[in-house]
Design a protein around this motif. Structure first.
Motif, PDB file in Angstrom:
ATOM      1  N   TYR A  26       0.963  -1.166  -0.154  1.00 29.46           N
ATOM      2  CA  TYR A  26       0.161  -0.065  -0.061  1.00 29.46           C
ATOM      3  C   TYR A  26       1.054   1.119   0.118  1.00 29.46           C
ATOM      4  O   TYR A  26       1.926   1.461   0.838  1.00 29.46           O
ATOM      5  N   TYR A  27       0.553   2.073  -1.055  1.00 31.90           N
ATOM      6  CA  TYR A  27       1.420   3.181  -1.183  1.00 31.90           C
ATOM      7  C   TYR A  27       0.678   4.711  -1.360  1.00 31.90           C
ATOM      8  O   TYR A  27      -0.264   4.438  -1.891  1.00 31.90           O
ATOM      9  N   SER A  28       1.541   5.611  -1.027  1.00 30.51           N
ATOM     10  CA  SER A  28       0.864   6.848  -1.338  1.00 30.51           C
ATOM     11  C   SER A  28       2.028   7.931  -1.332  1.00 30.51           C
ATOM     12  O   SER A  28       2.852   7.804  -0.763  1.00 30.51           O
ATOM     13  N   SER A  35      -1.125   6.508 -11.910  1.00 24.65           N
ATOM     14  CA  SER A  35      -2.377   5.801 -11.881  1.00 24.65           C
ATOM     15  C   SER A  35      -2.633   5.473 -10.338  1.00 24.65           C
ATOM     16  O   SER A  35      -2.035   5.214  -9.556  1.00 24.65           O
ATOM     17  N   PHE A  36      -4.249   5.853  -9.962  1.00 24.73           N
ATOM     18  CA  PHE A  36      -4.506   5.378  -8.906  1.00 24.73           C
ATOM     19  C   PHE A  36      -4.146   3.898  -8.497  1.00 24.73           C
ATOM     20  O   PHE A  36      -4.024   3.503  -7.034  1.00 24.73           O
ATOM     21  N   LYS A  37      -4.157   3.195  -9.270  1.00 26.54           N
ATOM     22  CA  LYS A  37      -3.944   1.492  -9.214  1.00 26.54           C
ATOM     23  C   LYS A  37      -2.648   1.515  -8.529  1.00 26.54           C
ATOM     24  O   LYS A  37      -2.406   0.224  -7.783  1.00 26.54           O
ATOM     25  N   GLU A  38      -1.657   2.214  -8.753  1.00 29.32           N
ATOM     26  CA  GLU A  38      -0.241   2.104  -7.941  1.00 29.32           C
ATOM     27  C   GLU A  38      -0.461   2.055  -6.427  1.00 29.32           C
ATOM     28  O   GLU A  38       0.519   1.591  -5.959  1.00 29.32           O
ATOM     29  N   ARG A  39      -1.586   2.635  -6.044  1.00 31.90           N
ATOM     30  CA  ARG A  39      -1.590   2.581  -4.517  1.00 31.90           C
ATOM     31  C   ARG A  39      -1.616   1.287  -3.811  1.00 31.90           C
ATOM     32  O   ARG A  39      -1.324   1.182  -2.784  1.00 31.90           O
ATOM     33  N   ASP A  68      -9.700  -4.484 -12.244  1.00 30.92           N
ATOM     34  CA  ASP A  68     -10.580  -3.403 -12.212  1.00 30.92           C
ATOM     35  C   ASP A  68     -11.931  -4.044 -11.260  1.00 30.92           C
ATOM     36  O   ASP A  68     -12.392  -3.317 -10.521  1.00 30.92           O
ATOM     37  N   GLU A  69     -12.392  -5.155 -11.718  1.00 33.52           N
ATOM     38  CA  GLU A  69     -13.642  -5.596 -10.957  1.00 33.52           C
ATOM     39  C   GLU A  69     -13.527  -5.897  -9.643  1.00 33.52           C
ATOM     40  O   GLU A  69     -14.359  -5.486  -9.027  1.00 33.52           O
ATOM     41  N   LEU A  70     -12.307  -6.082  -9.176  1.00 35.49           N
ATOM     42  CA  LEU A  70     -12.288  -6.320  -7.699  1.00 35.49           C
ATOM     43  C   LEU A  70     -12.186  -4.739  -7.028  1.00 35.49           C
ATOM     44  O   LEU A  70     -12.720  -4.511  -6.001  1.00 35.49           O
ATOM     45  N   TYR A  71     -11.664  -3.848  -7.820  1.00 34.16           N
ATOM     46  CA  TYR A  71     -11.440  -2.441  -7.236  1.00 34.16           C
ATOM     47  C   TYR A  71     -13.042  -2.126  -6.913  1.00 34.16           C
ATOM     48  O   TYR A  71     -13.531  -1.569  -5.990  1.00 34.16           O
ATOM     49  N   LEU A  72     -13.835  -2.447  -8.137  1.00 36.68           N
ATOM     50  CA  LEU A  72     -15.349  -1.995  -7.963  1.00 36.68           C
ATOM     51  C   LEU A  72     -16.010  -2.559  -6.802  1.00 36.68           C
ATOM     52  O   LEU A  72     -16.927  -1.953  -6.156  1.00 36.68           O
ATOM     53  N   ALA A  76      -8.197  -0.778   0.371  1.00 36.32           N
ATOM     54  CA  ALA A  76      -6.734  -1.525   0.243  1.00 36.32           C
ATOM     55  C   ALA A  76      -7.005  -2.912   1.207  1.00 36.32           C
ATOM     56  O   ALA A  76      -6.967  -3.877   0.452  1.00 36.32           O
ATOM     57  N   PHE A  77      -7.471  -2.418   2.428  1.00 33.07           N
ATOM     58  CA  PHE A  77      -7.731  -3.521   2.997  1.00 33.07           C
ATOM     59  C   PHE A  77      -8.600  -4.637   2.855  1.00 33.07           C
ATOM     60  O   PHE A  77      -8.322  -5.828   2.991  1.00 33.07           O
ATOM     61  N   CYS A  78      -9.715  -4.147   2.200  1.00 34.92           N
ATOM     62  CA  CYS A  78     -10.858  -5.107   1.790  1.00 34.92           C
ATOM     63  C   CYS A  78     -10.162  -5.837   0.488  1.00 34.92           C
ATOM     64  O   CYS A  78     -10.396  -7.016   0.604  1.00 34.92           O
ATOM     65  N   ILE A  79      -9.432  -5.301  -0.423  1.00 39.05           N
ATOM     66  CA  ILE A  79      -8.889  -6.011  -1.530  1.00 39.05           C
ATOM     67  C   ILE A  79      -7.975  -7.091  -1.004  1.00 39.05           C
ATOM     68  O   ILE A  79      -8.033  -8.103  -1.438  1.00 39.05           O
ATOM     69  N   PHE A  80      -7.068  -6.625  -0.128  1.00 36.40           N
ATOM     70  CA  PHE A  80      -6.125  -7.456   0.401  1.00 36.40           C
ATOM     71  C   PHE A  80      -6.759  -8.768   1.041  1.00 36.40           C
ATOM     72  O   PHE A  80      -6.406  -9.923   0.860  1.00 36.40           O
ATOM     73  N   GLU A  81      -7.912  -8.469   1.667  1.00 34.54           N
ATOM     74  CA  GLU A  81      -8.584  -9.665   2.486  1.00 34.54           C
ATOM     75  C   GLU A  81      -9.228 -10.559   1.305  1.00 34.54           C
ATOM     76  O   GLU A  81      -9.049 -11.969   1.279  1.00 34.54           O
TER      77      GLU A  81
END
Length: 440
Positions: free
Chosen positions: A72-74, A79-83, A93-97, A129-134
């Protein structure tokens, strides 16, 4: 909803212009999500400078040891995706959404309680980010603090190792006007009975960090006392050093450029070794060597192309500008250089420009693409104190094209990461990411 529509919501609907201190909102948001941050182990990294590089190094060290790893970066460059990365790669993208909709649902519930209860841009994206990691079953993570530490949204983590890379002057209107006050804010990520790794050596901030570690019963590992880097060799993209700490390694190779990256790598290594001890896995020397050599960090003394050769470096504060000056004098001493610089209004413009502006035979000041850069003319007036060959062009792309037309063999793009990312996009792709129209 598309990915770009999601971004538009995050940028426009989530307050980012002002910071309301406190962890109450992120704690509540994570609780509503089922505390996804508890589903993985983590190393938590803060520091005025170097925290992004240390986080990248840690992420690669974990990946090379076989772990599904979240990074996790900032801020991001283009692109926002780099975070939010998993195994240093973009997530679908589907997981982001999917995770966006989940966070949005609970965030908007919280919004009903009033403006001060509304999750901010960074709180919202941290929860995502935490949700995506889980969802991606991440087992380990390297998490970079956004700002400070004590009240940063990432501090909801129950980390295994705390890392404080450096303590310098930045964000003083929020973190305090002395190094000791800033150190106290950064030391806020130290948790009870977990080890802390510190790359700072200045006595004032070190004493503050020592005191917090004593109160938290955290074992402190200090640079030059408990671990060290030495026997350094510097060649562009091929830098070598020895490390002594929890283990000893000889002639490790770094692709990352600049003397400061030896410090960052030593801090990352010591933290990784402590994390491995807490997790109970074997550290493999071959994997360590591979991880350090493969680690890159876009926009941090990154060299692109040959003629012109571009160097991208986000020297956004005085300490980072000092590191840039040293790197230029190491790798490009005696060469004629052109510079393109843009600095955010809330930064120490004189502190940055006094270090780097005299290095350039030709300098153009421009405006970073950010709502925090509304007075680039002020940057230009300050730059004139340190360079007689400076001009002003508010459009970064026009400024770059001017330097190219003038035939400069090496062009350094520096200052704000917003400028570095914007120009880097144009240089690499010949066009700009559509996200810039939303973020700018």
């Amino acid at each position: 909803m598309t990915y770009l529509e999601m971004l538009e919501y995050i940028y426009k609907e989530r307050p980012s212009g002002k910071i309301t201190l406190g962890l109450e909102r992120i704690v509540e948001l994570c609780e509503l999500l089922g505390n996804p941050q508890c589903s993985f182990r983590s190393v938590h990294v803060t520091g005025t400078n170097g925290k992004g590089s240390v986080t990248k190094l840690l992420s690669n060290l974990l990946i090379e040891h076989g772990f599904q790893t979240g990074g996790y970066y900032s801020p991001h460059l283009s692109s926002f995706k780099e975070r939010i990365l998993v195994n240093e790669e973009f997530v679908p993208d589907e997981l982001y959404l999917e995770c966006f909709r989940e966070v949005q649902k609970f965030a908007e519930q919280m919004d009903q309680k009033g403006e001060t209860h509304k999750p901010s841009f960074f709180e919202f994206t941290t929860a995502m980010a935490f949700c995506i990691f889980e969802r991606m079953k991440v087992r380990t993570s390297a998490i970079e603090v956004g700002l400070g530490g004590r009240f940063d949204a990432t501090n909801v983590l129950k980390s295994d190792v705390a890392v404080i890379v450096t303590v310098g002057y930045d964000h003083m209107h929020i973190l305090g006007d002395t190094l000791e006050k800033i150190a106290f804010e950064k030391a806020g990520i130290i948790k009870d009975s977990i080890p802390t790794v510190c790359g700072e050596t200045k006595p004032g901030p070190v004493e503050v960090i020592k005191k917090v570690c004593e109160e938290k019963k955290s074992e402190l590992h200090l640079l030059n006392r408990d671990f060290i880097y030495e026997n350094t060799e510097m060649k562009l993209n091929e830098n070598r050093f020895d490390f002594r700490g929890q283990r000893e390694f000889k002639r490790l190779e770094l692709t990352l450029n600049g003397e400061h990256q030896f410090l960052n790598a030593a801090v990352a290594l010591e933290a990784f070794l402590l994390f491995a001890d807490r997790m109970g896995f074997e550290v493999k020397e071959e994997a360590v060597r591979k991880a350090l050599k493969k680690t890159t960090h876009p926009g941090r003394f990154e060299v692109v192309g040959e003629r012109p050769r571009y160097i991208f470096d986000g020297a956004h504060n005085a300490s980072a500008a000092t590191s840039l000056r040293k790197a230029i004098n190491t790798y490009f001493k005696g060469e004629k250089l052109a510079g393109l610089v843009g600095i955010l209004d809330d930064k120490d413009k004189a502190g940055v420009l006094s270090q780097i502006a005299p290095l350039f035979e030709r300098l153009i000041v421009t405006r970073p693409v950010s709502h925090r850069a509304v007075n680039p003319q002020e940057t230009y007036e300050i730059a004139k104190r340190y360079n007689d060959s400076v001009s002003f062009e508010p459009d970064p792309i026009k400024a770059l094209e001017t330097l190219k037309e003038e035939g400069w063999p090496t062009i350094i793009i520096t200052g704000s990461l917003y400028l570095v990312g914007y120009v880097r996009d144009y240089v690499l792709d010949g066009k700009l990411e559509p996200e810039w129209a939303i973020a700018g």
